[in-house]
Design an enzyme around this catalytic site. Sequence first.
Site, PDB file in Angstrom:
ATOM      1  N   HIS A   1     -26.231 -24.427 -28.721  1.00 34.62           N
ATOM      2  CA  HIS A   1     -25.757 -25.347 -29.758  1.00 34.62           C
ATOM      3  C   HIS A   1     -25.211 -26.645 -29.158  1.00 34.62           C
ATOM      4  O   HIS A   1     -25.003 -26.763 -27.951  1.00 34.62           O
ATOM      5  CB  HIS A   1     -24.681 -24.667 -30.621  1.00 34.62           C
ATOM      6  CG  HIS A   1     -23.429 -24.279 -29.895  1.00 34.62           C
ATOM      7  ND1 HIS A   1     -22.465 -25.192 -29.521  1.00 34.62           N
ATOM      8  CD2 HIS A   1     -22.980 -23.056 -29.483  1.00 34.62           C
ATOM      9  CE1 HIS A   1     -21.467 -24.567 -28.918  1.00 34.62           C
ATOM     10  NE2 HIS A   1     -21.758 -23.266 -28.869  1.00 34.62           N
TER      11      HIS A   1
ATOM     12  N   CYS B   1     -21.623 -18.949 -25.371  1.00 34.61           N
ATOM     13  CA  CYS B   1     -22.719 -19.738 -25.921  1.00 34.61           C
ATOM     14  C   CYS B   1     -23.162 -20.803 -24.909  1.00 34.61           C
ATOM     15  O   CYS B   1     -22.435 -21.131 -23.971  1.00 34.61           O
ATOM     16  CB  CYS B   1     -22.285 -20.414 -27.222  1.00 34.61           C
ATOM     17  SG  CYS B   1     -22.167 -19.286 -28.630  1.00 34.61           S
TER      18      CYS B   1
END
Length: 215
Positions: free
Chosen positions: A174, A190
């Site tokens: 992301h 992440c």
Amino acid sequence: MKKLAIALLAGLLSTAGGAFAADNAVDPIEVASLSSSTQKTGWLQVLSGGKPVASEKKIAAVSRAPIARELVAFDEKVAPGTIIVDNSERRLYHVLGDGIAMKYAVSVGRDGFIWTGSEKVTRKTEWPTWTPPEDMRAREAKKGKILPISMKGGLDNPLGSRAIYLGSTIYRIHGTNQPSSLGKAQSSGCIRMANEDVEHLYAQVTKGATVIVRD
């Protein structure tokens, strides 16, 4: 007598002039200035992916990649479209085929949150909503930082402008509102990218693509 006549004539002209001005009066025109609140709203607002923001400077601050992406030679035998994240190098490779790949700077999991494995892209979202896991909220609360239960997409959102979901895991590739973390191990697992880079990657990645995260 002449003085009296002149005075009377001047008075008549003055009255006539006033009547003429009244007959020909128009509503005043309000001209917006840079200091007016209306002008500020129109002048400073811009759109980024459909999201209104305060200024171009804010977009640049959270979107530009501090480390430029680059096209590089890549001779590993994997299918075109494969994404490889190298934790130790803190780089992401999008394999294009014919011996080349696009290389991006990323932030990977910090100590205790780093992981490896192979997943598939299961979903892609623009301006994703951030819902921090309960354990993250509890962990940050102990440090005195209260995280929201949920935050809508936007430039202040930690997930940035795009999210690429990996399998059924809680991990994503992301964007970020902290581009200074790129090239470092600072995430909770992440894979963070600059907004301009994740938008570039997002446009080319297809659902079902393989994502390999390795040391």
